[in-house]
Design an enzyme around this catalytic site. Structure first.
Site, PDB file in Angstrom:
ATOM      1  N   LYS A 186      24.367  99.026  44.495  1.00  0.00           N
ATOM      2  CA  LYS A 186      24.342  98.514  45.865  1.00  0.00           C
ATOM      3  C   LYS A 186      24.215  96.980  45.878  1.00  0.00           C
ATOM      4  O   LYS A 186      23.868  96.367  44.871  1.00  0.00           O
ATOM      5  CB  LYS A 186      23.169  99.129  46.632  1.00  0.00           C
ATOM      6  CG  LYS A 186      23.260 100.648  46.769  1.00  0.00           C
ATOM      7  CD  LYS A 186      24.440 101.048  47.632  1.00  0.00           C
ATOM      8  CE  LYS A 186      24.429 102.511  48.023  1.00  0.00           C
ATOM      9  NZ  LYS A 186      24.519 103.452  46.917  1.00  0.00           N
TER      10      LYS A 186
HETATM   11  C1  LIG Z   1      26.854 106.567  52.129  1.00  0.00           C
HETATM   12  C2  LIG Z   1      25.659 106.873  51.276  1.00  0.00           C
HETATM   13  N1  LIG Z   1      24.667 107.609  51.804  1.00  0.00           N
HETATM   14  C3  LIG Z   1      23.563 107.901  51.113  1.00  0.00           C
HETATM   15  C4  LIG Z   1      23.378 107.475  49.823  1.00  0.00           C
HETATM   16  C5  LIG Z   1      22.143 107.883  49.085  1.00  0.00           C
HETATM   17  O1  LIG Z   1      21.380 106.839  48.638  1.00  0.00           O
HETATM   18  P1  LIG Z   1      20.434 107.030  47.354  1.00  0.00           P
HETATM   19  O2  LIG Z   1      21.329 107.088  46.159  1.00  0.00           O
HETATM   20  O3  LIG Z   1      19.550 105.830  47.384  1.00  0.00           O
HETATM   21  O4  LIG Z   1      19.684 108.295  47.549  1.00  0.00           O
HETATM   22  C6  LIG Z   1      24.373 106.697  49.227  1.00  0.00           C
HETATM   23  C7  LIG Z   1      24.177 106.192  47.858  1.00  0.00           C
HETATM   24  O5  LIG Z   1      24.933 106.215  46.987  1.00  0.00           O
HETATM   25  C8  LIG Z   1      25.549 106.400  49.959  1.00  0.00           C
HETATM   26  O6  LIG Z   1      26.542 105.691  49.413  1.00  0.00           O
END
Ligand SMILES: Cc1ncc(COP(=O)(O)O)c(C=O)c1O
Length: 377
Positions: A186
């Site tokens: 990210k």
């Molecule tokens: C659109 C979207 N939603 C949710 C997430 C979930 O985030 P995390 O990996 O921090 O749980 C991601 C992460 O890759 C994402 O790209």
């Protein structure tokens, strides 16, 4: 290794001396969780995105899940989300027993088309999980209007979009609770982590309690006093320290990523068979998360990706549709045709190496390999 096979990774976090310094401070202070760094980060993040409250959690998924819990989403409910997203956008309510309904996307923005959202509403619809895909702000005003008219909860999955702006104001400031994510690919990376930016004090208190095994939000009553059913979705102070250092340089991160995207746009402008990402407009200022191109229908994506990989250029299909994942087909019976626009886009897109400190020469090489691969496919 020769220059020709040097790997250009798909993504890479930008860590520096400031991150090291702050992490060392945490380690030396010895308070690794539930310490002061998390609150400090939350205040700074809330300030940056224009929300009065922020609750940091162990991941973006955890934030989405808790918002679904707080909304009371459960068995028998339907929740509308985007088919072109990461699975967490749907898993966050499926784990609560709800059924996903996928509203097709606008082929220009790659975000849900509000008309498709409205058309997908049924008597069982309880909420909308709107996604800012690839860091491009979704149609927040239209979606909020739909949610209000139908009495639905609107949750914003802004995991890929920290720093993006909609109608001149940052995501997080507009009202719907917004979740940001800090996985290493990210814009801001902390290893793992996420944060919910909210405008509701009551929701914030619930988040702080739910992430900490349902203890009261101010821990009144003591460590073994649990006032609701919670989970352990706590973040750590080490991650918060990295987060603070990343937040300090967020503007620089966004600037560098924007410049890298502009460079790819230039390099690929005249490449036959390759469509570059949509441009910003006055209402949508994206935060560059990934650089995803769309190949023309006649181009064989598998051949192109194979060539990129053989030449050491990181790439990935970005992203397969959620409803066509094996577990989705099995559990809900989804198949091709549920979201034709998203499916068509997902079959033709690929990501190129893209990160804050990517070197111009590496972008030139990636673009050149792509040009040759597409010409030869
Ligand atoms: C659109 C979207 N939603 C949710 C997430 C979930 O985030 P995390 O990996 O921090 O749980 C991601 C992460 O890759 C994402 O790209």
């Amino acid at each position: 290794m020769t220059e020709a096979v040097r790997e250009i990774p798909l993504s890479r976090p930008w860590m520096g001396e400031r991150e090291e310094e702050l992490v060392l401070e945490v380690l030396r202070a010895g308070r690794l969780s539930l310490g002061p760094w998390i609150e400090r980060f939350e205040e700074q993040l809330a300030d940056r995105v224009g929300a009065p409250y922020a609750a940091a959690l162990s991941s973006g998924t955890a934030g989405l899940h808790l918002l679904c819990k707080i909304a009371g989403i459960g068995a028998g409910d339907e929740v509308i989300t985007s088919p072109l997203s990461f699975v967490a956008s749907a898993n966050c309510f499926i784990v609560e027993g709800a059924t996903p309904v996928f509203a097709d996307i606008d082929p220009g923005t790659l975000n849900m088309d509000p008309r498709a959202v409205e058309a997908a509403i049924s008597e069982r619809t309880r909420a909308i999980v709107a996604v800012d895909m690839f860091g491009y702000p979704c149609e927040l005003d239209d979606l909020r209007d739909i949610a209000e008219r139908h009495g639905l909860t609107l949750i914003e999955d802004a995991a890929e979009a920290v720093g993006a702006e909609y109608k001149g104001r940052p995501l997080g400031s507009h009202g719907p609770s917004a979740v940001f994510g800090f996985y290493p690919n990210k814009q801001m990376a902390t290893g793992e982590g996420g944060v919910v930016a909210t405008h509701s004090e009551d929701e914030w208190r619930q988040l702080v309690s739910l992430r900490n095994q349902g203890r009261s939000y101010d821990e009144g009553g003591g460590w073994f006093h649990h006032v609701r059913l919670g989970l352990n979705y706590r973040w750590t102070d080490v991650q918060a320290a990295i987060g603070i250092a990343q937040l300090e340089k967020l503007d620089r991160i966004l600037e560098l990523r924007s410049a890298a995207a502009a460079r790819y746009n230039d390099l690929l402008a005249d490449v036959e068979g390759v469509e570059t990402p949509p441009a910003d407009d006055p209402d949508h200022r994206r935060s560059w998360f990934v650089y995803v191109v769309k190949l023309d229908p006649g181009v064989d994506r598998a051949v192109v990706m194979d060539r990129l990989r053989r030449e050491g250029v990181g790439t990935a299909e970005y992203v397969p549709c959620i409803h066509l994942q094996p577990y989705m087909r099995e559990r809900f019976g989804f198949s091709e045709g549920v979201a034709p626009i998203a499916e068509e886009v997902a079959s033709r897109t690929l990501a190129l190496p893209f990160f804050t400190q990517i070197e111009p020469e590496d972008q030139e090489r990636a673009a050149e390999v792509l040009r040759t691969a597409v010409a030869g496919s």
